[in-house]
Design an enzyme around this catalytic site. Structure first.
Site, short mmCIF file in Angstrom:
data_model
loop_
_atom_site.label_atom_id
_atom_site.label_comp_id
_atom_site.label_asym_id
_atom_site.label_seq_id
_atom_site.Cartn_x
_atom_site.Cartn_y
_atom_site.Cartn_z
CE LYS A 1 223.95 22.44 45.28
NZ LYS A 1 224.49 21.11 44.92
CG HIS B 1 224.69 16.58 42.93
ND1 HIS B 1 226.07 16.46 42.85
CD2 HIS B 1 224.44 17.35 44.03
CE1 HIS B 1 226.62 17.11 43.86
NE2 HIS B 1 225.66 17.67 44.59
CE LYS C 1 222.40 14.36 47.85
NZ LYS C 1 222.74 15.54 47.06
CB CYS D 1 221.74 18.39 49.12
SG CYS D 1 222.41 18.58 47.46
CG ASP E 1 218.08 18.72 45.74
OD1 ASP E 1 218.12 19.15 44.57
OD2 ASP E 1 219.11 18.35 46.36
CG ASN E 2 219.28 22.30 45.46
OD1 ASN E 2 219.60 21.56 46.41
ND2 ASN E 2 219.89 22.23 44.28
CG ASP F 1 220.96 16.07 44.09
OD1 ASP F 1 220.88 17.28 44.37
OD2 ASP F 1 221.74 15.30 44.66
CG ASP F 2 222.22 20.00 42.41
OD1 ASP F 2 221.61 20.21 43.48
OD2 ASP F 2 223.45 19.89 42.35
CG HIS G 1 223.21 14.86 51.54
ND1 HIS G 1 223.47 15.77 50.54
CD2 HIS G 1 224.28 14.95 52.39
CE1 HIS G 1 224.63 16.38 50.77
NE2 HIS G 1 225.14 15.89 51.89
NE ARG H 1 218.88 15.76 48.87
CZ ARG H 1 218.52 15.03 47.81
NH1 ARG H 1 217.84 13.91 47.96
NH2 ARG H 1 218.87 15.41 46.60
CB SER I 1 226.46 14.90 47.30
OG SER I 1 225.40 15.72 47.72
#
Length: 480
Positions: free
Chosen positions: A317, A244, A142, A85, A296-297, A45-46, A144, A89, A167
């Site tokens: 992001k 994240h 996660k 996010c 994810d980004n 994540d991130d 989301h 996803r 998140s």
């Protein structure tokens, strides 16, 4: 196996072969085909493009992921379908741009604890697709994509779920915090600042979740799942909550990295990835298992040193420049994947069709899919079939990459209240020569601009408006 047992098995094989041939069939018709491969997707994540040793970070040590990259394929132009996010996803699991499924919004870009929507039941996920093929399926980490019961993983083809439904910076505690306090909490986190639940299936196990141990507990669950399903094909979707913000790591990794807290977190992710890969090796499953590692980004750069690095890429992001949507991606499958650095274009949108082909299942019918089968690339027999990537921000098409060139029709800062700026002609960058998107070459390549404008126009015709799942909210006072 005894000698007589071996002869019996060999005789049985010969009998089945004879039956198959006599029936005009082949080995597969006799039930002797290899089982479909296991599939593991590790989704951080991130995590930025430049946050691994194999992607050039000078101080974050990631030996397990670096080994994975050396033994498999490291992709250098791999993209997610959105730079935040929830839509990212949704795209990975469905193989569809979020604007097609309603997982993109006008007033909100992600789901929140008070969101009434989620991934529609009409969407077919990788898990649901593989479940029909006899796979055991689980989602860990996660989610989301909706926290209400009808949107949880167990409603989308996963046999089980263990993780946090949104998140880790949501469900903040305290009311009417003074100006600057939310950011201070992010930069100096404590578990009790967020009332995030840890769930198993639809039940809350712990609230607030002890985020210092999430990475290790997610991995423990993943390893238990692999061991419990070693004799059948399985799909493991392991979506880590880190890195994240707020950043948490276990005591064992405190002060480990020269990169500080962020480096500690990434190095712990690397170590636990190594644990999972070692489990596959110990169980002799590595030659039957495709493992994909990606993010994810891009990095959440507004949090300074507690955000990651996009390396040489522009942006981060939430934006449509490369740093927001180009991510690290490693494919690993010893004995099948041709070890290489792949410079062709790929995307998380391509995972569903790739996995469908590998598993021998039909693609979901009655819908536009936005991915390509990357199987020939993984085997080293063909270049990537993807030539075009669409860059959305919410429901607006901001940019298009085709081949080496990327045209920006709309630009906007990653965060803040500045309005979008439309460009006519669009900005144009040659990403092979200028991955940092510094030099606008639209004036030198009007024919490229025109070609990409035509691609964008044709693409827009394929988008059918659907209601956004992100904008609706649970009424105040209603049960969540």
């Amino acid at each position: 196996m005894t000698q007589s047992g071996g002869r019996m098995r060999k005789s049985l094989v010969l009998v089945l072969l004879a039956v198959a041939i006599a029936a005009g069939g082949d080995i597969r018709s006799a039930g002797l085909q290899d089982p479909p491969p296991n599939v593991v997707i590790i989704f951080t994540d991130d995590q930025g493009y430049g946050d691994l040793g194999s992607y050039g970070h000078p101080t974050i040590r990631t030996p397990h992921l670096d080994r994975m990259a050396a033994e498999g394929q490291r992709w250098t132009s791999f993209y997610v379908a959105d730079s935040v996010c929830t839509p990212s996803r949704a795209a990975l699991l469905t193989g569809r741009l979020p604007v097609r499924s309603g997982m993109a919004g006008d007033t909100r870009r992600v789901l929140f604890p008070d969101s009434a929507g989620g991934l529609p039941a009409s969407e077919i996920t990788i898990a649901r697709m593989l479940k029909a093929r006899g796979y055991a399926t689980t989602a860990i980490g996660k989610w989301h994509l909706g926290h209400l019961p009808q949107y949880l993983p167990t409603s989308h083809g996963f046999d089980s779920y263990y993780g946090v439904p949104y998140s880790n910076d949501m469900d903040a505690t305290g009311t009417e915090l003074p100006a600057g306090e939310p950011r201070r909490r992010i930069m100096n986190p404590r578990i009790d600042y967020w009332n995030v639940p840890l769930m198993r299936n639809g039940d809350i196990l712990e609230r607030p979740a002890d985020q210092t141990t999430l990475t290790s507990r997610y991995t423990d669950e993943a390893i238990a799942f692999v061991k419990g399903n070693a004799e059948r094909p399985f799909f493991l979707y392991l979506a880590h909550s880190m890195p994240h913000v707020p950043l948490f790591r276990s005591q064992e990794f405190e002060g480990r990295s020269a990169r500080g807290l962020y480096g500690d977190v990434v190095e712990e992710l690397d170590w636990h990835t190594g644990r999972l890969l070692d489990t596959l090796r110990e169980l002799k499953l590595e030659r039957r298992t495709l493992v994909v590692f990606t993010s994810d980004n891009g990095p959440w750069a507004v949090y300074d040193e507690q955000g990651g690095s996009a390396g040489p890429l522009r942006g981060a992001k939430a934006g449509s420049f490369e740093g927001g949507m180009r991510v690290p991606a490693i494919f690993w499958w010893p004995g099948t994947i041709q070890s290489a650095v792949v410079t062709g274009i790929g995307s998380t949108l391509d995972l569903l069709p790739t996995i469908a082909a590998l598993a021998g299942v039909d693609l979901p019918p009655g819908r536009n899919l936005d991915g390509h089968d990357l199987g020939p690339v993984l085997r080293g027999s063909a270049p990537s079939p993807r030539q075009t990537m669409f860059f959305y921000r919410a429901r607006a098409l901001h940019a298009v990459r085709h081949g080496s060139f990327k045209a920006h029709f709309i630009t906007r800062p990653d965060y803040g209240n500045e309005p979008p700026v439309e460009h006519e002609p669009p900005l144009l960058y040659n990403l092979d020569e200028d991955p940092s998107e510094k030099f606008n070459v639209a004036g030198r390549h009007p024919e490229v601009v025109a070609a990409i404008q035509q691609i964008a126009a044709e693409h827009r015709k394929s988008i059918e408006p659907v209601p956004s799942q992100l904008d609706a909210r649970i009424p105040t006072g209603a049960a969540r």
